[in-house]
Design a protein around this motif. Structure first.
Motif, PDB file in Angstrom:
ATOM      1  N   ALA A  88      49.150  24.058  35.699  1.00  0.00           N
ATOM      2  CA  ALA A  88      50.278  23.506  36.459  1.00  0.00           C
ATOM      3  C   ALA A  88      51.608  23.967  35.869  1.00  0.00           C
ATOM      4  O   ALA A  88      52.533  24.334  36.596  1.00  0.00           O
ATOM      5  N   TYR A  89      51.693  23.949  34.538  1.00  0.00           N
ATOM      6  CA  TYR A  89      52.922  24.408  33.880  1.00  0.00           C
ATOM      7  C   TYR A  89      53.192  25.864  34.199  1.00  0.00           C
ATOM      8  O   TYR A  89      54.326  26.249  34.538  1.00  0.00           O
ATOM      9  N   ARG A  90      52.171  26.708  34.109  1.00  0.00           N
ATOM     10  CA  ARG A  90      52.351  28.139  34.296  1.00  0.00           C
ATOM     11  C   ARG A  90      52.711  28.467  35.745  1.00  0.00           C
ATOM     12  O   ARG A  90      53.567  29.327  36.008  1.00  0.00           O
ATOM     13  N   ILE A  91      52.090  27.772  36.685  1.00  0.00           N
ATOM     14  CA  ILE A  91      52.431  27.987  38.095  1.00  0.00           C
ATOM     15  C   ILE A  91      53.894  27.624  38.350  1.00  0.00           C
ATOM     16  O   ILE A  91      54.642  28.379  38.991  1.00  0.00           O
ATOM     17  N   ALA A  92      54.324  26.472  37.851  1.00  0.00           N
ATOM     18  CA  ALA A  92      55.697  26.014  38.096  1.00  0.00           C
ATOM     19  C   ALA A  92      56.719  26.844  37.325  1.00  0.00           C
ATOM     20  O   ALA A  92      57.738  27.272  37.879  1.00  0.00           O
ATOM     21  N   GLN A  93      56.452  27.093  36.037  1.00  0.00           N
ATOM     22  CA  GLN A  93      57.414  27.780  35.178  1.00  0.00           C
ATOM     23  C   GLN A  93      57.700  29.196  35.654  1.00  0.00           C
ATOM     24  O   GLN A  93      58.845  29.664  35.612  1.00  0.00           O
ATOM     25  N   PHE A  94      56.670  29.889  36.126  1.00  0.00           N
ATOM     26  CA  PHE A  94      56.825  31.287  36.509  1.00  0.00           C
ATOM     27  C   PHE A  94      56.791  31.479  38.024  1.00  0.00           C
ATOM     28  O   PHE A  94      56.665  32.600  38.508  1.00  0.00           O
ATOM     29  N   LYS A  95      56.886  30.361  38.771  1.00  0.00           N
ATOM     30  CA  LYS A  95      56.986  30.381  40.234  1.00  0.00           C
ATOM     31  C   LYS A  95      55.841  31.186  40.870  1.00  0.00           C
ATOM     32  O   LYS A  95      56.029  31.909  41.847  1.00  0.00           O
ATOM     33  N   LEU A  96      54.642  31.032  40.315  1.00  0.00           N
ATOM     34  CA  LEU A  96      53.499  31.770  40.843  1.00  0.00           C
ATOM     35  C   LEU A  96      53.139  31.333  42.255  1.00  0.00           C
ATOM     36  O   LEU A  96      52.564  32.111  43.023  1.00  0.00           O
ATOM     37  N   ASP A  97      53.491  30.102  42.612  1.00  0.00           N
ATOM     38  CA  ASP A  97      53.189  29.625  43.959  1.00  0.00           C
ATOM     39  C   ASP A  97      54.009  30.345  45.022  1.00  0.00           C
ATOM     40  O   ASP A  97      53.679  30.277  46.215  1.00  0.00           O
ATOM     41  N   GLU A  98      55.067  31.048  44.620  1.00  0.00           N
ATOM     42  CA  GLU A  98      55.847  31.849  45.572  1.00  0.00           C
ATOM     43  C   GLU A  98      55.182  33.198  45.833  1.00  0.00           C
ATOM     44  O   GLU A  98      55.523  33.876  46.802  1.00  0.00           O
ATOM     45  N   LEU A  99      54.260  33.593  44.980  1.00  0.00           N
ATOM     46  CA  LEU A  99      53.553  34.862  45.109  1.00  0.00           C
ATOM     47  C   LEU A  99      52.120  34.684  45.575  1.00  0.00           C
ATOM     48  O   LEU A  99      51.621  35.450  46.394  1.00  0.00           O
ATOM     49  N   VAL A 100      51.463  33.653  45.062  1.00  0.00           N
ATOM     50  CA  VAL A 100      50.022  33.459  45.261  1.00  0.00           C
ATOM     51  C   VAL A 100      49.782  32.529  46.442  1.00  0.00           C
ATOM     52  O   VAL A 100      50.421  31.481  46.576  1.00  0.00           O
ATOM     53  N   ASP A 101      48.823  32.915  47.295  1.00  0.00           N
ATOM     54  CA  ASP A 101      48.467  32.094  48.457  1.00  0.00           C
ATOM     55  C   ASP A 101      47.386  31.075  48.147  1.00  0.00           C
ATOM     56  O   ASP A 101      47.382  29.976  48.718  1.00  0.00           O
ATOM     57  N   LEU A 102      46.462  31.436  47.257  1.00  0.00           N
ATOM     58  CA  LEU A 102      45.309  30.581  46.971  1.00  0.00           C
ATOM     59  C   LEU A 102      45.056  30.547  45.465  1.00  0.00           C
ATOM     60  O   LEU A 102      45.037  31.602  44.814  1.00  0.00           O
ATOM     61  N   PHE A 103      44.850  29.357  44.932  1.00  0.00           N
ATOM     62  CA  PHE A 103      44.517  29.209  43.511  1.00  0.00           C
ATOM     63  C   PHE A 103      43.084  28.696  43.381  1.00  0.00           C
ATOM     64  O   PHE A 103      42.816  27.522  43.651  1.00  0.00           O
ATOM     65  N   ILE A 104      42.166  29.591  43.018  1.00  0.00           N
ATOM     66  CA  ILE A 104      40.795  29.185  42.715  1.00  0.00           C
ATOM     67  C   ILE A 104      40.709  29.108  41.195  1.00  0.00           C
ATOM     68  O   ILE A 104      40.193  29.999  40.511  1.00  0.00           O
ATOM     69  N   SER A 105      41.314  28.057  40.653  1.00  0.00           N
ATOM     70  CA  SER A 105      41.366  27.849  39.209  1.00  0.00           C
ATOM     71  C   SER A 105      40.161  27.023  38.784  1.00  0.00           C
ATOM     72  O   SER A 105      39.754  26.098  39.488  1.00  0.00           O
TER      73      SER A 105
END
Length: 217
Positions: free
Chosen positions: A130-147
Motif C-alpha cells: 500500500a505504501y509503495r503504490i501510494a508513494q510512487f503513484k503506481l495506481d496511475e500506471l497499473v490497471d490491475l494489482f495481483i499482489s
C-alpha cells in the motif's frame, strides 16, 4: 459459461496487448530485502543473524496476507524490549523503497503508445504494498494489482499467474512479463507467457522492442 482468456482460439492475434510486471527489482527497489535488513541491523544495533532467522520464518506468511505488518514486527523485531519505537522501525522499512525512474518511464510510454493493459504480479506484504503504490503513484500506471497479499498466493506458485490471466482476460500469448527472478520467469514461460528476465533498462527495452513494443524515439 465464461471461458478463461488463456483458453481462447490458437489462431488469434499474438501481438502484445498486456504487460505483467513485478514491482520489486523492476519498477522499484525490493521493499525489504537482505541488504535493507542489513542496514536496519546496523541502524538499530540488532543482531543480524537472529533477525534473519526470524524473518525467514515469518516473511512468506506476511506476504501471503496472513500476518499484518504489526504481527511480523512482533515476531521478528519486538519479541523483546527495544530502545526504539515501532513507528521508527516502520518508517525505516518504508524508506528503503526507491524508484527505478527509467523503468517507470519506459512502461508509461509503452502503455500510451501501444494501448497496453498493465498488471502487477508481485509478492508483497499488504502495508508495504500500500505504501509503495501510494508513494510512487503506481495506481496511475497499473490497471490491475495481483499482489500476493490480496490473492493469498505466492510466486513461484503457477496459480498466481493463472489467476492473473483470468483477471486480466488476456490470452497468455498476448502478454509480456517483466521479472527479475529467473525461476519466476520460467514459471510464467511454462504457461505460454513471453517473459523478460530483467537485469537492466537497456536489455529489457531491447527485448520488449523485439516483441513489437518499441518506445517513442
Amino acid at each position: 459459461m465464461i471461458q478463461s482468456a488463456n483458453h481462447k482460439n490458437d489462431g488469434e492475434n499474438t501481438a502484445i496487448t498486456c504487460l505483467f510486471l513485478d514491482i520489486g527489482g523492476v519498477l522499484l527497489t525490493d521493499g525489504w530485502d537482505r541488504h535493507a535488513r542489513e542496514r536496519a541491523a546496523i541502524n538499530f544495533k540488532l543482531e543480524l543473524a537472529e533477525i534473519e532467522e526470524r524473518h525467514h520464518l515469518a516473511w512468506d506468511t506476511y506476504q501471503e496476507g496472513k500476518l499484518t505488518l504489526e504481527d511480523y514486527l512482533d515476531w521478528v523485531v519486538f519479541h523483546q524490549k527495544r530502545p526504539f519505537s515501532r513507528a521508527q522501525f516502520r518508517h525505516f522499512m518504508f524508506e528503503q523503497s526507491k524508484p527505478h525512474p527509467e523503468m517507470i518511464e519506459l512502461v508509461t510510454q509503452l502503455k500510451l503508445r501501444h494501448s497496453l493493459k498493465i498488471a502487477v504480479v508481485s509478492n508483497e506484504g499488504r502495508e508495504l504494498n500500500a505504501y509503495r503504490i501510494a508513494q510512487f503513484k503506481l495506481d496511475e500506471l497499473v490497471d490491475l494489482f495481483i499482489s500476493s497479499c490480496f490473492v493469498h498466493l505466492l510466486k513461484p506458485d503457477a496459480d498466481i499467474f493463472r489467476l492473473a490471466l483470468d483477471i486480466a482476460q488476456v490470452p497468455a500469448r498476448q502478454i509480456a512479463y517483466i521479472e527479475n527472478t529467473p525461476m519466476f520467469v520460467q514459471v510464467a514461460e511454462s504457461l505460454g507467457i513471453r517473459s523478460v528476465l530483467h537485469t537492466d533498462y537497456a536489455s529489457t527495452s531491447a527485448t520488449l522492442a523485439s516483441f513489437g513494443l518499441q518506445r517513442e524515439s
